[in-house]
Design an enzyme around this catalytic site. Structure first.
Site: not given
Ligand code: NAD
Length: 494
Positions: A386, A179, A288, A254
């Site tokens: 973030e 997906k 990331c 992750e």
């Protein structure tokens, strides 16, 4: 007028098809915000179709029974075909995500490498161990594929990240339902095309496009799916772990990051500068492992900040299709608003905001100029949350102890970077920072054998190398064999 592309379908059981509902969603170009094409909008019914096809392929198809060498021929064929298609992949990826083409070219090449690497890895390393127990037992382990695995990927480096998952999942003998992120769906279908050309048995690899809350959740909750490998935001990861609990799935997470980069006063100034700039502004800052918090020793802070400002003013912001573009537009207007909102917040929190330049002709795109948040404090929200854009907070430190404390004073623990020529300090600080990965006197480069992943709110588990093979995509089975007539307790004997 930007490029118009063909519409995109789902790929289930070896065939491209529309969603069961026939619904589609728009796919926009981040450079112009114009609609490029429409994407089939899969939901729970399509996920179910794909999972059943993958289950059939695993249980009754040739994939599960195939000799390893033969399976690896398919994996290597995929690598070859990706290489052949690499320019198309790079171009479409750049159109879809806004990433500069010079960077998507490298990502496409890395995608092919991931398949080749896992072909070699499985042939050389995927074996169990034997445990001799005196003359009584021989015990051994075998590593078996899990069955149907669900892979859910983000939009920030779509093709490269999906090959990270698809390559080890297929090479170890699983079947896959992928997906992809709804904001960057194109490259998943290039992989589906490649896999169709490579003539993998039908149902081994399936792609269902759609939204996280519908298609994604249906995949996570599907009882036949044995495991979910997820890359994305920490909040989404938490939700996926909760949703996978009822069917007791294995999950690999992750997640986000807010990684520190520390420059001591004895560091190689130029190299540290190059790495700092590249580490936050490559991938448009949507990375990331970005060094979004930079700690510079007091003694060199002034010249380092001056040098950063000069670089930021010179970064080439522009059309991602151009070879010399260094920074492109953010993925969509929603993310643009999030990142610019954080820049406003930085001002309110007391930072001096210093920005590079976005040329006037690019106003239609989601461009955020390269941005420095000067005189930041580690406890500000802009240093704790973030931002996931080309925005770097710059802070000063005096002592090693102080900088280690600040580096660790954050929810995340994905990556860290240390710049110093003092060998003892380099190791000390690398070991003291709470993160899954640390680079010493180096930018973020990774050999494919090395584990990738984070601790704290940045994730659970590791991808890459033999970690993916042994710890995630296979199940170790222990087989205990008696090789002598050992005594067995006797119950029920008078
Ligand atoms: P996201 O969490 O919004 O979406 C990621 C994927 O999850 C998409 O495919 C989305 O459709 C799907 N999804 C969303 N809600 C879901 C749900 N309830 N159930 C199942 N699936 C769902 O993340 P994003 O915005 O696409 O990606 C950016 C994030 O990814 C950043 O936080 C970044 O740090 C992180 N990231 C981490 C790594 C790493 O290796 N640690 C690598 C790249 C990106």
């Amino acid at each position: 007028m930007e490029e118009r592309l063909e519409n995109i379908q789902l790929f289930i059981n070896g065939e491209f098809m529309d969603a069961t509902t026939n619904e589609t969603f728009e796919n926009k170009n981040p450079f112009s915000n114009e609609v490029m094409n429409h994407i089939a909008k899969g939901d729970a019914a399509d996920i179910n179709k794909a999972v059943l096809a993958a289950k059939e392929a695993f249980t009754n198809g040739p994939w599960g029974q195939m000799k390893v060498k033969e399976r690896m021929k398919y994996i290597e064929r995929i690598a070859d075909l990706i290489e052949e298609e690499s320019e198309t992949i790079a171009r479409l990826e750049s159109l879809d995500s806004g990433l500069p083409i010079s960077q998507t070219r490298k990502m496409a090449a890395r995608g092919a490498e991931n398949f080749l690497f896992y072909s070699r890895m499985v042939q050389a390393r995927l074996h169990g161990d034997a445990y001799q127990v005196d003359n009584e037992f021989m015990n051994y382990t075998v590593y078996q594929p899990l069955g149907v695995v669900g892979l859910i990927t983000p939009w920030n480096a779509p093709f490269m990240l999906l090959t990270w998952k698809v390559a080890p999942a297929l090479a170890t003998g699983n079947t896959v339902v992928l997906k992809p992120a709804e904001l960057s769906p194109l490259s998943a279908n290039i992989l589906a095309n490649v896999i169709q050309k490579a003539e993998l048995p039908k149902g081994v690899f399936n792609v269902v496009h759609g939204f996280g809350e519908t298609a994604g959740e249906a995949l996570v909750k599907h009882p036949i799916v044995k495991a979910i490998s997820f890359t994305g935001e920490t909040t989404t990861g938490k939700r996926i772990i909760k949703n996978s609990a009822d069917s007791l799935k294995k999950t690999s997470m992750e997640l986000g990051g807010k990684s520190p980069l520390i420059v001591f006063d004895d560091a190689n100034f130029q190299q540290a500068l190059d790495a700092t700039v590249w580490g936050i502004f490559s991938f448009n800052g949507e990375r990331c492992t970005a060094n979004s918090r930079v700690f510079v020793h007091q003694a060199i802070k002034e010249p380092f900040v001056e040098a950063l400002k000069e670089r930021v003013q010179n970064i080439i912001v522009g059309d991602p299709k151009e070879n010399d573009t260094e920074l492109g537009p953010l993925i969509d207007t929603g993310h643009f608003r999030k990142v610019t909102g954080y820049i406003e917040l930085a001002k309110e929190e007391g930072c001096d905001v210093f920005q590079g330049i976005v040329p006037k002709e690019y106003q239609a795109g989601n461009f955020v100029p390269p941005t420095l948040l000067l005189n930041a404090k580690n406890n500000m929200r802009v240093c704790q949350e973030e931002i996931f854009g080309p925005v770097m907070a710059v802070m000063e430190f005096k002592t090693e102890e102080e900088v280690v404390r600040m580096a660790n004073d954050v929810e995340y623990g994905l990556a860290g970077y240390v710049w110093t020529n003092d060998i003892k300090r380099a190791h000390r600080v690398a070991q003291a920072i709470d993160s899954g990965m640390i680079w010493v006197n180096s930018q973020n480069v990774r050999d494919l054998r090395i584990p990738f992943g984070g601790m704290k709110a940045s994730g659970i588990g590791r991808e890459g190398g033999h970690f993916a093979m042994f710890e995630f995509y296979t199940e170790p089975k222990a087989i205990h064999v008696a090789i002598g007539d050992h005594p067995i307790p006797k119950f029920g004997i008078k």
